[in-house]
Design an enzyme around this catalytic site. Structure first.
Site, PDB file in Angstrom:
ATOM      1  N   HIS A  87      -7.843  -5.195  -0.065  1.00  0.00           N
ATOM      2  CA  HIS A  87      -6.706  -4.589   0.100  1.00  0.00           C
ATOM      3  C   HIS A  87      -5.971  -5.235   1.287  1.00  0.00           C
ATOM      4  O   HIS A  87      -6.038  -5.255   2.430  1.00  0.00           O
ATOM      5  CB  HIS A  87      -7.140  -3.284   0.845  1.00  0.00           C
ATOM      6  CG  HIS A  87      -5.938  -2.399   0.828  1.00  0.00           C
ATOM      7  ND1 HIS A  87      -5.163  -1.791  -0.058  1.00  0.00           N
ATOM      8  CD2 HIS A  87      -5.210  -1.562   1.782  1.00  0.00           C
ATOM      9  CE1 HIS A  87      -4.451  -0.977   0.018  1.00  0.00           C
ATOM     10  NE2 HIS A  87      -4.157  -0.929   1.236  1.00  0.00           N
TER      11      HIS A  87
ATOM     12  N   SER B   2       0.858  -1.313   0.164  1.00  0.00           N
ATOM     13  CA  SER B   2      -0.057   0.036   0.197  1.00  0.00           C
ATOM     14  C   SER B   2       0.888   1.201  -0.132  1.00  0.00           C
ATOM     15  O   SER B   2       1.642   1.283  -0.843  1.00  0.00           O
ATOM     16  CB  SER B   2      -1.159   0.033   1.276  1.00  0.00           C
ATOM     17  OG  SER B   2      -2.049   1.180   1.102  1.00  0.00           O
TER      18      SER B   2
ATOM     19  N   ASP C 190     -10.097  -4.631  -4.390  1.00  0.00           N
ATOM     20  CA  ASP C 190      -9.421  -3.754  -3.430  1.00  0.00           C
ATOM     21  C   ASP C 190     -10.621  -2.343  -3.439  1.00  0.00           C
ATOM     22  O   ASP C 190     -10.710  -1.784  -4.414  1.00  0.00           O
ATOM     23  CB  ASP C 190      -8.069  -3.329  -3.756  1.00  0.00           C
ATOM     24  CG  ASP C 190      -7.489  -2.320  -2.784  1.00  0.00           C
ATOM     25  OD1 ASP C 190      -8.054  -1.774  -1.975  1.00  0.00           O
ATOM     26  OD2 ASP C 190      -6.162  -2.637  -2.830  1.00  0.00           O
TER      27      ASP C 190
END
Length: 231
Positions: free
Chosen positions: A209, A122, A177
């Protein structure tokens, strides 16, 4: 310039002689130990190698605008979680300096930059791309898991001026996601490829995610391809 504060880190030592290093950057609000434990839970063991040290640094707490200014362990600030806004370049550049200290430590220990991989999950993947493509283009490669770059990223400007082959990118993204949209990751990959980056883009059906076992096993294989054992 004031001396950089050493970042707290969790380290997985190589089983044998240390000849390469991976710096793995966590996502927003996490810690180095936290993402190491998450990976360990997914793989049922540490991400570990015979000859490669894996370093998980922790971002210092800073006010984070998407959390209304609350303190969070983030690599940089964001105006909002979107690919369609300016980058918070001042905080990105400040953290690039701090993470350069981590790279310098490895170089002092005899590990060349071409034997170092930078990457993360991320926000950590975004930070790794800034670090590699703007400041340390000699590294062996970059990996970005569930990550994205803003549409007018400083990275794109930097790559337009690069005079060497940029580091290879290994990128993975879940199609489901809901925080960092799959389309953002895909657009980032296409833009980097158009600017001369050799990329692998692994699409993960129905993944949110998060990290999964297949993704981490493929990352492990890519790391070994980029940082093979030396005789």
């Amino acid at each position: 310039m004031a001396a950089q504060v050493a970042l707290h880190r969790s380290v997985v030592a190589p089983a044998e002689r240390h000849t390469a290093s991976v710096i793995f950057l966590h996502g927003s609000g996490d810690t180095g130990q936290g993402v190491r434990d998450w990976i360990k839970g997914v793989l049922s063991q540490d991400l570990s190698f015979q000859h490669i040290k894996v370093i998980y640094p922790t971002a210092p707490a800073r006010p984070y605008t998407p959390m209304r200014g609350s303190l969070s362990n983030v690599w940089y600030d964001r105006y909002k979680i979107s690919n369609d806004c300016p980058e918070h370049i001042e905080t990105i550049d400040s953290m690039c300096q701090a993470l350069t200290g981590l790279i310098d430590d490895e170089v002092k220990n005899g590990i060349g930059k071409n034997r170092i991989l930078l990457g993360g999950f991320s926000m950590g993947g975004g930070m790794a791309m800034h670090l590699a493509y703007r400041h340390h283009q000699e590294v062996a490669g970059v990996f970005a898991l569930s990550s994205f770059l803003n549409k007018n990223s400083a990275i794109y400007q930097s790559l337009k001026k690069i005079e060497r082959e940029p580091p290879e990118l290994f990128q993975c993204h879940g199609t489901a996601d809901e925080l960092v949209l799959y389309s953002w990751g895909e657009e980032t990959n296409k833009m980097l490829k158009s600017l001369g980056v050799v990329t692998t883009f692994l699409s993960l059906p129905n993944l949110y995610h998060e990290l999964n076992k297949s993704e981490l096993e493929k990352l492990q294989a890519w790391i070994l391809k980029k940082l093979p054992e030396q005789p």
